[in-house]
Write a protein that holds these residues in place. Structure first.
Motif, PDB file in Angstrom:
ATOM      1  N   SER A   1      35.383  47.272  27.937  1.00  0.00           N
ATOM      2  CA  SER A   1      34.215  46.388  27.968  1.00  0.00           C
ATOM      3  C   SER A   1      34.403  45.269  28.976  1.00  0.00           C
ATOM      4  N   ALA A   2      35.639  45.050  29.397  1.00  0.00           N
ATOM      5  CA  ALA A   2      35.940  44.020  30.397  1.00  0.00           C
ATOM      6  C   ALA A   2      36.124  44.642  31.774  1.00  0.00           C
ATOM      7  N   ALA A   3      35.449  45.772  32.017  1.00  0.00           N
ATOM      8  CA  ALA A   3      35.607  46.465  33.298  1.00  0.00           C
ATOM      9  C   ALA A   3      35.252  45.578  34.473  1.00  0.00           C
ATOM     10  N   PHE A   4      34.245  44.725  34.301  1.00  0.00           N
ATOM     11  CA  PHE A   4      33.815  43.856  35.401  1.00  0.00           C
ATOM     12  C   PHE A   4      34.956  42.943  35.839  1.00  0.00           C
ATOM     13  N   ASN A   5      35.788  42.478  34.885  1.00  0.00           N
ATOM     14  CA  ASN A   5      36.965  41.673  35.238  1.00  0.00           C
ATOM     15  C   ASN A   5      37.873  42.443  36.198  1.00  0.00           C
ATOM     16  N   SER A   6      38.039  43.736  35.912  1.00  0.00           N
ATOM     17  CA  SER A   6      38.896  44.572  36.745  1.00  0.00           C
ATOM     18  C   SER A   6      38.324  44.711  38.141  1.00  0.00           C
ATOM     19  N   PHE A   7      37.002  44.927  38.224  1.00  0.00           N
ATOM     20  CA  PHE A   7      36.369  45.116  39.523  1.00  0.00           C
ATOM     21  C   PHE A   7      36.484  43.852  40.377  1.00  0.00           C
ATOM     22  N   THR A   8      36.193  42.705  39.764  1.00  0.00           N
ATOM     23  CA  THR A   8      36.271  41.449  40.515  1.00  0.00           C
ATOM     24  C   THR A   8      37.715  41.141  40.906  1.00  0.00           C
ATOM     25  N   GLY A   9      38.639  41.408  39.990  1.00  0.00           N
ATOM     26  CA  GLY A   9      40.047  41.128  40.259  1.00  0.00           C
ATOM     27  C   GLY A   9      40.601  41.963  41.390  1.00  0.00           C
ATOM     28  N   VAL A  10      40.360  43.272  41.344  1.00  0.00           N
ATOM     29  CA  VAL A  10      40.931  44.139  42.375  1.00  0.00           C
ATOM     30  C   VAL A  10      40.250  43.892  43.719  1.00  0.00           C
ATOM     31  N   ALA A  11      38.957  43.578  43.721  1.00  0.00           N
ATOM     32  CA  ALA A  11      38.269  43.262  44.980  1.00  0.00           C
ATOM     33  C   ALA A  11      38.871  42.017  45.615  1.00  0.00           C
ATOM     34  N   THR A  12      39.102  41.000  44.792  1.00  0.00           N
ATOM     35  CA  THR A  12      39.673  39.749  45.300  1.00  0.00           C
ATOM     36  C   THR A  12      41.099  39.963  45.797  1.00  0.00           C
ATOM     37  N   ILE A  13      41.889  40.730  45.042  1.00  0.00           N
ATOM     38  CA  ILE A  13      43.282  40.991  45.427  1.00  0.00           C
ATOM     39  C   ILE A  13      43.347  41.769  46.742  1.00  0.00           C
ATOM     40  N   CYS A  14      42.577  42.856  46.833  1.00  0.00           N
ATOM     41  CA  CYS A  14      42.645  43.719  48.014  1.00  0.00           C
ATOM     42  C   CYS A  14      42.147  43.007  49.269  1.00  0.00           C
ATOM     43  N   LEU A  15      41.007  42.338  49.164  1.00  0.00           N
ATOM     44  CA  LEU A  15      40.471  41.669  50.337  1.00  0.00           C
ATOM     45  C   LEU A  15      41.363  40.506  50.761  1.00  0.00           C
ATOM     46  N   SER A  16      41.829  39.720  49.790  1.00  0.00           N
ATOM     47  CA  SER A  16      42.701  38.593  50.126  1.00  0.00           C
ATOM     48  C   SER A  16      43.983  39.081  50.802  1.00  0.00           C
ATOM     49  N   THR A  17      44.574  40.149  50.260  1.00  0.00           N
ATOM     50  CA  THR A  17      45.814  40.681  50.828  1.00  0.00           C
ATOM     51  C   THR A  17      45.579  41.262  52.218  1.00  0.00           C
ATOM     52  N   SER A  18      44.448  41.943  52.393  1.00  0.00           N
ATOM     53  CA  SER A  18      44.139  42.513  53.710  1.00  0.00           C
ATOM     54  C   SER A  18      43.923  41.409  54.743  1.00  0.00           C
ATOM     55  N   TYR A  19      43.347  40.288  54.316  1.00  0.00           N
ATOM     56  CA  TYR A  19      43.193  39.154  55.233  1.00  0.00           C
ATOM     57  C   TYR A  19      44.562  38.562  55.581  1.00  0.00           C
ATOM     58  N   GLY A  20      45.452  38.553  54.605  1.00  0.00           N
ATOM     59  CA  GLY A  20      46.758  37.950  54.803  1.00  0.00           C
ATOM     60  C   GLY A  20      47.666  38.740  55.729  1.00  0.00           C
ATOM     61  N   MET A  21      47.494  40.069  55.792  1.00  0.00           N
ATOM     62  CA  MET A  21      48.396  40.910  56.598  1.00  0.00           C
ATOM     63  C   MET A  21      48.395  40.540  58.081  1.00  0.00           C
ATOM     64  N   PRO A  22      47.243  40.530  58.763  1.00  0.00           N
ATOM     65  CA  PRO A  22      47.299  40.171  60.188  1.00  0.00           C
ATOM     66  C   PRO A  22      47.714  38.721  60.416  1.00  0.00           C
ATOM     67  N   ILE A  23      47.364  37.830  59.478  1.00  0.00           N
ATOM     68  CA  ILE A  23      47.794  36.432  59.610  1.00  0.00           C
ATOM     69  C   ILE A  23      49.314  36.349  59.531  1.00  0.00           C
ATOM     70  N   LEU A  24      49.904  37.094  58.572  1.00  0.00           N
ATOM     71  CA  LEU A  24      51.355  37.115  58.417  1.00  0.00           C
ATOM     72  C   LEU A  24      52.035  37.669  59.657  1.00  0.00           C
ATOM     73  N   VAL A  25      51.530  38.792  60.170  1.00  0.00           N
ATOM     74  CA  VAL A  25      52.125  39.402  61.359  1.00  0.00           C
ATOM     75  C   VAL A  25      52.016  38.459  62.554  1.00  0.00           C
ATOM     76  N   SER A  26      50.878  37.789  62.671  1.00  0.00           N
ATOM     77  CA  SER A  26      50.682  36.844  63.770  1.00  0.00           C
ATOM     78  C   SER A  26      51.709  35.707  63.716  1.00  0.00           C
ATOM     79  N   VAL A  27      51.965  35.192  62.517  1.00  0.00           N
ATOM     80  CA  VAL A  27      52.949  34.116  62.357  1.00  0.00           C
ATOM     81  C   VAL A  27      54.341  34.611  62.699  1.00  0.00           C
ATOM     82  N   ILE A  28      54.696  35.804  62.204  1.00  0.00           N
ATOM     83  CA  ILE A  28      56.020  36.373  62.472  1.00  0.00           C
ATOM     84  C   ILE A  28      56.230  36.578  63.968  1.00  0.00           C
ATOM     85  N   ARG A  29      55.165  36.963  64.679  1.00  0.00           N
ATOM     86  CA  ARG A  29      55.268  37.211  66.118  1.00  0.00           C
ATOM     87  C   ARG A  29      55.057  35.947  66.946  1.00  0.00           C
TER      88      ARG A  29
END
Length: 543
Positions: free
Chosen positions: A400-428
Motif C-alpha cells: 500500500s506504500a508503493a508510491f513511497n518506493s516509486f518516489t524514493g527510487v526515482a530520487t535515488i537514481c536521478l540524484s546518483t546519476s547527476y552525481g556521477m559526472p560531477i564526481l568524475v569531473s572533480v577527480i579529473r
C-alpha cells in the motif's frame, strides 16, 4: 571534404527540419547524426523542466510525508534547504551540459569526462541510473496523479475508498493519455511546455488568494515558520526532519532530465544549461509562494493524515473553502499541472531511452533506437517507457506504500546519476569544464564536492520508511526496486555489454576529459567504425 560535409548537413537539415547547422555539426563531432527536429526554444525546455518538477503537484501529492515527519518546519524550511542544494546541483550539471550538449546527457558526460579505460563502465552505470530514474519519476508522477483523480470522488462521497484495481486502472489511463499526447501532439510539445509555465503560475496565485480569503480560521506566524512535531513518525525527533526531506527532494529531481532534449534545441550549449538552472530557481520560489498560504490555513493534521489513499490536498481545499465544489475547483488546477508533468516526464524518459538504446546498452536496442518518420519521435522508446511504468505500477498490489518506493527510487537514481559526472569531473581536476560557457569559476570545487556529499547522504536517507514501526505492506521498497534494476543492468553487462559495449562514440583523437572544439568536423573520421552517421560516411568517401 568540407563541401561534402556541408552538403550532407544541408540535406539532413531539410529532411529533419533543423535550422541550426552548427549544432548539428557539434553533434556529429560528438559521434551522432541529427535525427530529431530542432524546434524547441529555451523557454520551452525551461517549461518542460518546470513541468516535470510540477511544484504544486509534487508538493501536494507528497504532503503526507512532511505532515508525518515534522509538519511546518519540515514542509517550509526543508523545501528551502533542498531548493538551495538542488540549485547547486543544477549549476554543476549546467556547467557540464554547456560543453557536451547531447541527448545522452549525464550518460555521455560520464564517458567524456572519464579516462578512456573507464569510459565504458562509467557511462554504463550512469546510463542505467538515468534510465531507471527517468522511468520511475514518470511512474511516480502518473501514479500519484491517478490517486489524486480518485481522491476527487471522496470530496462528495466521504466513504469512498478506491480499491487496488481502481487505482491501477486510473494510473494506466493517465499513462495512456500521456503517451497519446506525446505521439499525436508531438509537434505541439513546444507550445504545451510554454503553456505549463503560465498555468502553474496562475494556479499558484489563484490557490493563494482563494485559500487566504476564504479560510475561516488561520494559523499563527509562529506555527507557519517554527512549529515542529514529529511525534507521528516514530523516528527520533531530529532524524525525522531529514526523512521528511523526501518531499522536497522528490519534487526537485527532474531538472537534469531535460538534457535529453539537447538535440531538439537550437544553440543547445547555451540554451539548455540556462533552462536547467533557471527552472530550479523558478521552482524554488514557486514552492515557497505555494506552501506559505497552505500552512497558514492548514486544517487539523490528524484529519489529513487519516485520508485513506494518502492524498490529503483535496480534503484540505474542501475544508478551507467550505464546499466540495470549491475544493474540486482548486484541485482541478493541480490536476492540470499533473497533465503537463506526466506528458513532460514521459517525453524526457522516451528521449533518454532512445539515447541509451542507440549505443546498444538496452536489451532490444535496435528496436528502441528507431525514430518514427511520421511523428519525428522515437516512438518505440516511448512505448517501452510506457509499458515498463505500467508494469511497475503492479507493485501496488503487494504494498500500500508503493508510491513511497516509486518516489524514493526515482530520487535515488536521478540524484546518483547527476552525481556521477560531477564526481568524475572533480577527480579529473575539472579540466573539461574550465572553458565552459556556464562556468562556476573559483567556487566550482567547493560546490561540486558539497553536492557529492549530499547525494551520498540522500541515497541512504530516501530508502528509509516515512514512519515507524514498519510492516511489509508499509515498507519503503525503494531499495528493492533499485536492486532489481541494478541486477538487470549487471546481468546484461556480462551477457553483452562487456563484449560489445564501448560507451558512446567518444572521438578517439580527443582524450576523454578534454573539451571538444566545434569549429569543424576534422575529428569525426576517427570514430567512423563506432557510429554510422551520414556526415562521417561522407567524410570517409571524400578522402
Amino acid at each position: 571534404m568540407a563541401a561534402a560535409v556541408k552538403r550532407s548537413l544541408s540535406l539532413s537539415v531539410g529532411r529533419r527540419g533543423s535550422v541550426d547547422p552548427s549544432a548539428d555539426a557539434a553533434l556529429a563531432k560528438m559521434g551522432y547524426a541529427s535525427e530529431l527536429p530542432r524546434n524547441l526554444s529555451m523557454l520551452s525546455v525551461l517549461g518542460l523542466s518546470f513541468a516535470i518538477m510540477a511544484v504544486p503537484f509534487g508538493l501536494s501529492t507528497t504532503m503526507y510525508i512532511t505532515l508525518t515527519d515534522g509538519q511546518a518546519v519540515t514542509i517550509l524550511w526543508g523545501w528551502v534547504l533542498v531548493s538551495l542544494i538542488s540549485l547547486c546541483i543544477a549549476a554543476s550539471l549546467a556547467e557540464i551540459c554547456a560543453v557536451y550538449p547531447t541527448a545522452g546527457g549525464v550518460y555521455y558526460w560520464s564517458a567524456m569526462l572519464s579516462t578512456r579505460e573507464y569510459a565504458p563502465i562509467a557511462s554504463w552505470v550512469t546510463g542505467w541510473l538515468t534510465l531507471v530514474g527517468n522511468w520511475t519519476v514518470t511512474l511516480s508522477i502518473n501514479f500519484s496523479g491517478g490517486q489524486l483523480i480518485l481522491s476527487a470522488i471522496s470530496l462528495w462521497d466521504e466513504d469512498f475508498v478506491p480499491n487496488q484495481w481502481q487505482t491501477i486502472l486510473m494510473f494506466w489511463a493517465v499513462m495512456v493519455v500521456c503517451m497519446c499526447v506525446n505521439i499525436f501532439g508531438s509537434k505541439y510539445l513546444d507550445l504545451i511546455n510554454k503553456v505549463c509555465i503560465y498555468w502553474t503560475a496562475s494556479s499558484v496565485l489563484i490557490i493563494l488568494v482563494t485559500l487566504l480569503s476564504m479560510a475561516k480560521t488561520k494559523r499563527s506566524g509562529e506555527f507557519v515558520f517554527s512549529h515542529y512535531d514529529a511525534s507521528q513518525s516514530g523516528w527520533p525527533s531530529g532524524w525525522a526532519f531529514f526523512v521528511g526531506l523526501l518531499q522536497a527532494a522528490y519534487t526537485l529531481t527532474g531538472y537534469g532530465m531535460v538534457a535529453a532534449m539537447c538535440e531538439e534545441v537550437q544553440n543547445p550549449e547555451r540554451e539548455v544549461p540556462k533552462a536547467i538552472f533557471l527552472s530550479v530557481a523558478a521552482a524554488g520560489v514557486t514552492g515557497v509562494i505555494y506552501l506559505i498560504p497552505i500552512l497558514f490555513v492548514l486544517p487539523d493534521v490528524q484529519m489529513l493524515l487519516d485520508v485513506a489513499n494518502g492524498q490529503p490536498i483535496g480534503l484540505l481545499f474542501k475544508t478551507v473553502t467550505g464546499s466540495a465544489g470549491g475544493g474540486f475547483g482548486l484541485l482541478f488546477l493541480i490536476l492540470g499541472i499533473l497533465f503537463f508533468a506526466g506528458v513532460g516526464a514521459l517525453t524526457a524518459a522516451s528521449r533518454c531511452t532512445y539515447a541509451f538504446a542507440r549505443d546498444g546498452a538496452i536489451p532490444g536496442s535496435r528496436l528502441w533506437k528507431k525514430v518514427d518518420k511520421r511523428f519525428d519521435i522515437p516512438l518505440m522508446a516511448l512505448v517501452l517507457s510506457t509499458v515498463v511504468d505500467c508494469l511497475l505500477g503492479l507493485i501496488y498490489f503487494g504494498s500500500s506504500a508503493a508510491f513511497n518506493s516509486f518516489t524514493g527510487v526515482a530520487t535515488i537514481c536521478l540524484s546518483t546519476s547527476y552525481g556521477m559526472p560531477i564526481l568524475v569531473s572533480v577527480i579529473r581536476g575539472r579540466r573539461a569544464v574550465k572553458n565552459s560557457s556556464f562556468s562556476l569559476g573559483r567556487f566550482g570545487y567547493a560546490i561540486n564536492i558539497a553536492m557529492i556529499v549530499w547525494i551520498c547522504f540522500a541515497v541512504v536517507l530516501f530508502c528509509m520508511p516515512v514512519s515507524l514501526p514498519v510492516e511489509p505492506a508499509t515498507m519503503n521498497y525503494a531499495s528493492v526496486v533499485f536492486a532489481g534494476f541494478a541486477t538487470i543492468s549487471v546481468v546484461w553487462y556480462f551477457i553483452r555489454g562487456r563484449k560489445d559495449f564501448t560507451g558512446p562514440p567518444v572521438p578517439k583523437d580527443v582524450a576523454p576529459g578534454e573539451e571538444i572544439t566545434v569549429a569543424g568536423l576534422a575529428a569525426v573520421e576517427s570514430h567512423i567504425e563506432r557510429n554510422g552517421d551520414v556526415e562521417q560516411k561522407v567524410v570517409k568517401e571524400t578522402q
